[in-house]
Write an enzyme that holds these catalytic residues in place. Structure first.
Site, PDB file in Angstrom:
ATOM      1  CB  SER A   1      51.328  30.423  24.803  1.00  0.00           C
ATOM      2  OG  SER A   1      50.261  30.220  23.951  1.00  0.00           O
TER       3      SER A   1
ATOM      4  CG  ASP B   1      46.474  43.087  34.063  1.00  0.00           C
ATOM      5  OD1 ASP B   1      47.619  43.205  34.532  1.00  0.00           O
ATOM      6  OD2 ASP B   1      46.200  43.320  32.855  1.00  0.00           O
TER       7      ASP B   1
ATOM      8  CE  LYS C   1      52.156  31.606  20.199  1.00  0.00           C
ATOM      9  NZ  LYS C   1      50.712  31.774  20.476  1.00  0.00           N
TER      10      LYS C   1
END
Length: 445
Positions: A319, A330, A344
């Site tokens: 989460s 990223d 999730k």
């Protein structure tokens, strides 16, 4: 704060991974059927409040290809003789959505959830354990400035009774329940201290801020590593992380390890705020709601440090942990080390209903900055380190082994960080790893 961030805050959106934020439902009930005439004095009020919230906000406008309006008709056509029957009917009505994160909570469940999310509890401020040798409930540490500290409790004090109830046959959870209570009320302890007779002490409960963060400098080779472990994304997590980064920076950390292993998630805004502390620029997360509307949340402030960073994750990092990890990975801000995360990628909004019960509703899907959908897939670390069953057992049963030479994830993080630190300092290649110890996490009350 940019417009996107403001809209996310106003929606009170969260990632449901063990911690949530509360928002009042604030909805008006719609009477569309003769059977609704007597709603005001029946449990049907709660049933319809919950139905309305799902109808208005649920991420899948097909409701998993169910006739949601027919579901409402069926719910309101029943005669409920108790709230318990209504609660059962609601849970059954939500099952066809096939979404474990959209769920109804009875008042006690909702209170427990929101208490966890707040990062606070009403108690006396002690960490305690059942001593392995004596088998007696024992104070490990009174928290600084807490009522327990002011009352004179010290580490090693044995708690014999709580409000007259012997603790010999109680576990930690049962003892904690007796200690916690409304702020301003008293709880009485019978204490046995080495070298003294048993004595009673009455302590007034107060609101205690719980620490979600463990941090310290660890010397590894010739470097100072700022180790930060975050257990959950509670309401105080971001301010605690900020304080940790600033303190470790002042202590001249050469690099950082951010440990998110076992972190089930929590508040969406906390993950965004913490990502922002490490990033100067770049996208943090993209969410898409039922209308297909994209909301891009970008870094908006200067990072607190430019020092090399490694993030530790495992299959229980979920989460909000995955939002933070995805943002740092990223954007090339950190090397992610460990095993694939939980997977999730759904966002929930949590609402309080008029009788004190609650409802969590999935309202959006999220993607990492590069557009990756991690749902049911998880985030793949830059450097995967597989633990043997023996290593998993060692680390799970001996918390002091975390972030030591016995911890393969941490060991790899140090190797990776040392390369980045040497590059930043313009030093030649050399790798030395020292042993470090993490304090045990104790129950807080």
């Amino acid at each position: 704060m940019n417009p996107t961030s403001r809209s996310l805050h106003s929606l009170q959106t969260v990632l449901f991974g063990g911690a949530v934020v509360v928002s009042a439902s604030g909805i008006g009930l719609c009477w569309q059927h003769p059977a609704e005439a007597a709603l005001e004095d029946s449990p049907k009020v709660i049933v319809d409040e919950a139905w309305q919230l799902v109808n208005r906000h649920y991420v899948d406008e097909t409701f998993n290809k169910t006739d949601w309006k027919e579901t409402r008709r069926e719910l309101l056509s029943r005669n409920y003789t108790s709230t318990k029957q209504a609660y059962t009917a609601l849970r059954e009505a939500l099952q066809p959505l096939n979404d474990p994160y959209t769920r109804f909570m009875a008042p006690s469940e909702y209170e427990s959830l929101t208490s966890q999310t707040s990062g606070e509890l009403s108690g006396v401020g002690i960490r305690m354990e059942i001593n392995k040798k004596t088998k007696v409930l024992t104070v490990v540490e009174p928290l600084p400035g807490s009522p327990a500290t002011k009352a004179g409790l010290t580490a090693g004090d044995r708690i014999i009774e709580i409000d007259g109830k012997p603790t010999a046959k109680l576990d930690i959870k049962e003892s904690s329940k007796l200690i916690r209570g409304q702020s301003g009320t008293q709880v009485k302890f019978l204490i046995q201290r080495k070298g003294t007779k048993k004595f009673e002490v009455a302590i007034e409960r107060a609101v205690i801020e719980l620490s979600a963060v463990t941090s310290r400098i660890q010397r590894e080779g010739g470097n100072r590593i700022g180790y930060i472990r975050l257990n959950e994304f509670s309401a105080h997590a971001s301010e605690q992380i900020k304080a940790a980064i600033e303190r470790l920076t002042a202590e001249k950390a050469d690099g950082f390890v951010l440990d998110l292993r076992g972190n089930p998630g929590g508040l969406l805004n906390a993950s965004i705020d913490i990502a922002d502390m490490w990033l100067d620029r770049g996208l943090i997360v993209r969410t898409v709601n039922r209308q297909g509307t994209n909301e891009n949340v970008k870094a908006r402030t200067k990072s607190l440090t430019q020092k090399p960073l490694a993030v530790l994750v495992d299959g229980n990092s979920a989460s909000s942990s995955e939002i933070l990890t995805g943002a740092l990975q990223d954007n090339g801000r950190a090397k992610v080390i460990g095993s694939t995360t939980f997977g999730k990628a759904l966002v929930q909004s949590v609402h309080q209903l008029s009788d004190g019960s609650g409802l969590a509703v999935t309202v959006a899907h999220y993607y990492t900055p590069k557009g990756t959908d991690i749902n049911h897939k998880g985030i793949t670390p830059d450097i995967q380190v597989k633990l043997s069953e023996g290593q998993k057992i060692l680390l799970s049963t001996n918390p002091k082994m975390l972030a030591t030479f016995s911890d393969p994830h941490y060991t790899q993080a140090i190797r990776t960080l040392q390369q980045g630190i040497r590059a930043q300092k313009g030093q030649p290649d050399s790798t030395v790893i020292n042993k470090a110890v993490v304090p045990k996490a104790f129950h807080q009350n």
